[in-house]
Design a protein around this motif. Structure first.
Motif, short mmCIF file in Angstrom:
data_model
loop_
_atom_site.label_atom_id
_atom_site.label_comp_id
_atom_site.label_asym_id
_atom_site.label_seq_id
_atom_site.Cartn_x
_atom_site.Cartn_y
_atom_site.Cartn_z
N GLY A 9 -28.97 -18.71 22.04
CA GLY A 9 -28.41 -18.66 23.48
C GLY A 9 -27.00 -18.66 23.47
N ALA A 10 -26.34 -19.17 22.52
CA ALA A 10 -24.78 -19.22 22.49
C ALA A 10 -24.25 -17.92 22.33
N ARG A 11 -22.86 -18.07 22.74
CA ARG A 11 -22.24 -16.63 22.56
C ARG A 11 -20.98 -17.07 21.56
N PRO A 12 -21.10 -16.80 20.19
CA PRO A 12 -20.06 -17.20 19.20
C PRO A 12 -18.62 -16.52 19.66
N THR A 13 -17.57 -17.14 19.35
CA THR A 13 -16.44 -16.44 19.77
C THR A 13 -15.76 -16.07 18.63
N ILE A 14 -15.40 -14.82 18.30
CA ILE A 14 -14.69 -14.10 17.21
C ILE A 14 -13.16 -13.97 17.28
N LEU A 15 -12.39 -14.60 16.54
CA LEU A 15 -11.05 -14.32 16.84
C LEU A 15 -10.53 -13.04 15.83
N PHE A 36 -20.96 -10.88 21.36
CA PHE A 36 -20.00 -11.76 20.94
C PHE A 36 -18.47 -11.86 21.88
N ARG A 37 -18.23 -13.16 22.06
CA ARG A 37 -16.97 -13.19 22.69
C ARG A 37 -15.81 -13.05 21.80
N VAL A 38 -14.76 -12.33 22.06
CA VAL A 38 -13.72 -11.94 21.39
C VAL A 38 -12.24 -12.23 21.98
N GLU A 39 -11.82 -13.04 21.10
CA GLU A 39 -10.25 -13.28 21.43
C GLU A 39 -9.27 -12.36 20.27
N GLU A 40 -7.96 -11.98 20.74
CA GLU A 40 -7.15 -11.22 19.95
C GLU A 40 -6.02 -11.99 19.53
N ALA A 41 -5.50 -11.60 18.32
CA ALA A 41 -3.97 -12.07 17.88
C ALA A 41 -3.58 -10.79 17.09
N THR A 42 -2.32 -10.53 17.24
CA THR A 42 -1.80 -9.16 16.50
C THR A 42 -0.73 -9.78 15.47
N GLN A 45 1.42 -15.81 13.34
CA GLN A 45 1.72 -16.94 13.93
C GLN A 45 1.08 -16.94 15.51
N GLU A 46 0.67 -15.74 16.04
CA GLU A 46 -0.34 -15.94 17.20
C GLU A 46 -1.53 -16.59 16.94
N ALA A 47 -2.14 -15.99 15.68
CA ALA A 47 -3.47 -16.42 15.07
C ALA A 47 -3.43 -17.88 15.20
N LEU A 48 -2.55 -18.40 14.49
CA LEU A 48 -2.61 -19.95 14.22
C LEU A 48 -2.43 -20.86 15.74
N LEU A 49 -1.68 -20.06 16.65
CA LEU A 49 -1.53 -20.52 17.86
C LEU A 49 -2.95 -20.62 18.51
N GLU A 53 -5.22 -23.65 20.07
CA GLU A 53 -5.46 -23.72 21.68
C GLU A 53 -7.01 -23.85 21.67
N ALA A 54 -7.88 -23.22 21.12
CA ALA A 54 -9.26 -23.16 21.08
C ALA A 54 -9.86 -22.46 19.71
N LYS A 55 -10.55 -23.31 19.21
CA LYS A 55 -11.10 -22.88 17.81
C LYS A 55 -12.28 -21.94 18.03
N PRO A 56 -11.98 -20.93 17.15
CA PRO A 56 -13.32 -19.82 17.35
C PRO A 56 -14.40 -20.24 16.44
N ASP A 57 -15.40 -19.44 16.44
CA ASP A 57 -16.75 -19.71 15.63
C ASP A 57 -16.46 -18.95 14.22
N LEU A 58 -15.54 -18.00 14.37
CA LEU A 58 -15.17 -17.42 13.06
C LEU A 58 -14.02 -16.19 13.27
N ILE A 59 -13.22 -16.04 12.27
CA ILE A 59 -11.82 -15.30 12.15
C ILE A 59 -12.34 -14.06 11.39
N LEU A 60 -11.82 -12.75 12.06
CA LEU A 60 -11.67 -11.76 11.45
C LEU A 60 -10.47 -11.44 11.12
N LEU A 61 -9.88 -11.56 9.87
CA LEU A 61 -8.35 -11.69 9.49
C LEU A 61 -8.00 -10.58 8.67
N ASP A 62 -7.02 -9.79 9.17
CA ASP A 62 -6.44 -8.58 8.44
C ASP A 62 -5.53 -9.16 7.53
#
Length: 238
Positions: A9-15, A36-42, A45-49, A53-62
């Motif tokens: 029932g949870a919605r995991p957050t993907i950064l 999924f809930r989605v957060e973005e960073a380009t 440095q923005e990704a680390l910030l 601020e809010a730890k995601p459940d998983l990071i999709l990292l270029d």
């Protein structure tokens, strides 16, 4: 269609950390479509910030990011106690031999090369979230001086807390469920990564090496036995 309900029932957050706007838009669309809930960073440095601020459940990292590479972002996250076990999938256009192993050695849990099929990426994300405990089983597994509390997602050896990444946790969980039995790399891939995930055999060796490093402390016996031409087992050398 798979969605957040697959995880209780949870919605995991993907950064999603990606500097290519069209790909970022495509990934957001498909991830949200899957629930999924989605957060973005380009950039790095923005990704680390954002993680601070809010730890995601998983990071999709270029891998290839401006100023700070995805590898460096991964290294920094692995140095922090609060993100040491955070699931990370490295996404890259690099296709040279050894890049997958380099990404894994840096601390990534999985690696996928561009261009990729969206369905394959979603399958990897769901598998990694399951391995990270989003759908944790119940009970305690124990063998000799190792105990795994599956409810608390905690592993101890001789009273010492072990810090395991999601894949190392799932590997140890599988071994603890079958102590003494030798499993080939192919069998481990099927059991831990899943039959619908294409992963190279050498990926197993990388994660076994990381599991050994985490489980075997100073003066402690190596509990992961390598059987030449056969595979690995949770066992002690005679």
């Amino acid at each position: 269609m798979p969605d957040g309900s697959s995880f209780g029932g949870a919605r995991p957050t993907i950064l999603v950390v990606e500097d290519e706007a069209p790909l970022l838009t495509l990934l957001r669309y498909n991830l949200e479509k899957q629930g999924f809930r989605v957060e973005e960073a380009t950039d790095g440095q923005e990704a680390l910030l954002r993680v601070s601020e809010a730890k995601p459940d998983l990071i999709l990292l270029d891998w290839m990011l401006p100023a700070m590479s995805g590898l460096e972002v991964c290294r920094q996250l692995r140095r922090r106690a609060e993100t040491r076990d955070l699931p990370i999938i490295m996404v890259t256009a690099r296709t040279e031999d050894g890049d997958a192993v380099r990404a894994l050695d840096t601390g990534a849990d999985d690696h996928i090369a561009k261009p990729f099929a969206v369905d394959a990426l979603m399958a990897r994300i769901r598998a990694l979230l399951r391995r990270s405990g989003a759908a944790a089983p119940k009970g305690v597994l124990a063998w000799q001086d190792i105990q795994m509390d599956q409810d608390a997602h905690r592993v101890m050896r001789n009273g010492r807390k072990l810090h395991l990444g999601p894949t190392e946790y799932r590997l140890l969980e599988f071994f603890l469920s079958h102590p003494g039995r030798v499993f080939s790399r192919e069998q481990l891939l099927d059991a831990v990564w899943g039959r619908d995930i294409h992963v190279e055999l050498r990926t197993v060796d990388v994660h076994i090496r990381r599991l050994r490093k985490a489980v075997n402390g100073d003066g402690e016996a190596d509990v992961i036995r390598t059987v030449r031409s056969a595979g690995y087992a949770l066992d002690r050398e005679e």
